[in-house]
Design a protein around this motif. Sequence first.
Motif, PDB file in Angstrom:
ATOM      1  N   LEU A 296     -20.316 -10.468  30.308  1.00 48.24           N
ATOM      2  CA  LEU A 296     -19.097  -9.336  30.727  1.00 48.24           C
ATOM      3  C   LEU A 296     -18.511 -10.400  32.029  1.00 48.24           C
ATOM      4  CD1 LEU A 296     -19.720  -5.742  30.369  1.00 48.24           C
ATOM      5  CD2 LEU A 296     -17.985  -6.922  28.914  1.00 48.24           C
ATOM      6  N   SER A 297     -19.733 -10.335  32.867  1.00 51.59           N
ATOM      7  CA  SER A 297     -18.920 -11.846  33.573  1.00 51.59           C
ATOM      8  C   SER A 297     -17.824 -12.790  33.260  1.00 51.59           C
ATOM      9  CB  SER A 297     -20.414 -11.908  34.757  1.00 51.59           C
ATOM     10  OG  SER A 297     -20.804 -10.652  35.887  1.00 51.59           O
ATOM     11  N   THR A 298     -18.974 -13.832  31.864  1.00 55.91           N
ATOM     12  CA  THR A 298     -18.649 -14.680  32.128  1.00 55.91           C
ATOM     13  C   THR A 298     -16.801 -14.636  31.752  1.00 55.91           C
ATOM     14  OG1 THR A 298     -20.254 -15.178  31.700  1.00 55.91           O
ATOM     15  CG2 THR A 298     -18.638 -16.781  30.439  1.00 55.91           C
ATOM     16  N   SER A 299     -16.572 -13.651  30.605  1.00 57.85           N
ATOM     17  CA  SER A 299     -15.491 -12.540  30.231  1.00 57.85           C
ATOM     18  C   SER A 299     -14.436 -12.951  31.111  1.00 57.85           C
ATOM     19  CB  SER A 299     -15.400 -11.600  29.527  1.00 57.85           C
ATOM     20  OG  SER A 299     -16.639 -11.945  28.045  1.00 57.85           O
ATOM     21  N   VAL A 300     -14.811 -12.015  32.219  1.00 54.14           N
ATOM     22  CA  VAL A 300     -13.996 -11.420  33.748  1.00 54.14           C
ATOM     23  C   VAL A 300     -13.469 -13.525  34.061  1.00 54.14           C
ATOM     24  CG1 VAL A 300     -13.930 -11.138  36.045  1.00 54.14           C
ATOM     25  CG2 VAL A 300     -14.733  -9.399  34.405  1.00 54.14           C
ATOM     26  N   LEU A 301     -13.860 -14.002  33.852  1.00 55.35           N
ATOM     27  CA  LEU A 301     -13.991 -15.102  34.819  1.00 55.35           C
ATOM     28  C   LEU A 301     -12.925 -16.138  33.828  1.00 55.35           C
ATOM     29  CD1 LEU A 301     -17.361 -16.420  36.375  1.00 55.35           C
ATOM     30  CD2 LEU A 301     -15.450 -15.609  37.084  1.00 55.35           C
ATOM     31  N   SER A 302     -13.714 -15.933  32.219  1.00 55.57           N
ATOM     32  CA  SER A 302     -12.215 -17.083  31.580  1.00 55.57           C
ATOM     33  C   SER A 302     -11.230 -15.778  31.191  1.00 55.57           C
ATOM     34  CB  SER A 302     -12.780 -16.350  30.115  1.00 55.57           C
ATOM     35  OG  SER A 302     -14.569 -16.811  30.434  1.00 55.57           O
ATOM     36  N   ALA A 303     -10.751 -14.566  31.475  1.00 57.50           N
ATOM     37  CA  ALA A 303      -9.645 -14.549  31.470  1.00 57.50           C
ATOM     38  C   ALA A 303      -8.709 -14.412  32.710  1.00 57.50           C
ATOM     39  CB  ALA A 303      -9.782 -12.907  31.403  1.00 57.50           C
ATOM     40  N   MET A 304      -9.608 -14.812  34.057  1.00 58.50           N
ATOM     41  CA  MET A 304      -8.859 -15.332  34.830  1.00 58.50           C
ATOM     42  C   MET A 304      -8.197 -16.384  35.114  1.00 58.50           C
ATOM     43  SD  MET A 304     -11.669 -12.703  37.621  1.00 58.50           S
ATOM     44  CE  MET A 304     -10.176 -14.055  39.458  1.00 58.50           C
ATOM     45  N   LYS A 305      -8.874 -17.517  34.615  1.00 58.68           N
ATOM     46  CA  LYS A 305      -8.659 -19.019  34.537  1.00 58.68           C
ATOM     47  C   LYS A 305      -7.398 -18.875  33.666  1.00 58.68           C
ATOM     48  CE  LYS A 305     -12.843 -21.108  36.049  1.00 58.68           C
ATOM     49  NZ  LYS A 305     -14.876 -22.104  34.816  1.00 58.68           N
ATOM     50  N   SER A 306      -7.231 -17.412  32.027  1.00 55.21           N
ATOM     51  CA  SER A 306      -6.381 -18.248  31.343  1.00 55.21           C
ATOM     52  C   SER A 306      -5.338 -17.301  31.663  1.00 55.21           C
ATOM     53  CB  SER A 306      -7.003 -18.017  29.686  1.00 55.21           C
ATOM     54  OG  SER A 306      -6.951 -16.667  30.164  1.00 55.21           O
TER      55      SER A 306
END
Length: 119
Positions: free
Chosen positions: A42-52
Amino acid sequence: SLEPINESEARRLRRKQDERTRARFATFGDELWDLRSKVVDLSTSVLSAMKSGNEAKAQSAREKLKAAERRDPELVYELQLAALFKAEREGKEAKAEAHKDEANAARSCLPHFNLEGLW
């Protein structure tokens, strides 16, 4: 033959409270490890979504992450202790007491703090 002793009302209430507390937190072992793996994902998902730039997806993942973190008794214990010490330094006794209660609830689900009777 010995007759079973009836549980007192106080004991029954304590057992129910303990059951509710245990239900709030992941149990030590596979469930906890799976939860921690989910937290990393989930932490990775948060970062990915923020980057995109997908704020809605980031917010959704953030909420799921917070819910998962609230199930980790060790993390809750550490965070509540930190909040307890901060509240004590600021002289907020009611808040400190609430954080102490939460820390104790999480601590009760950590096996390395529950060794009484094993020695």
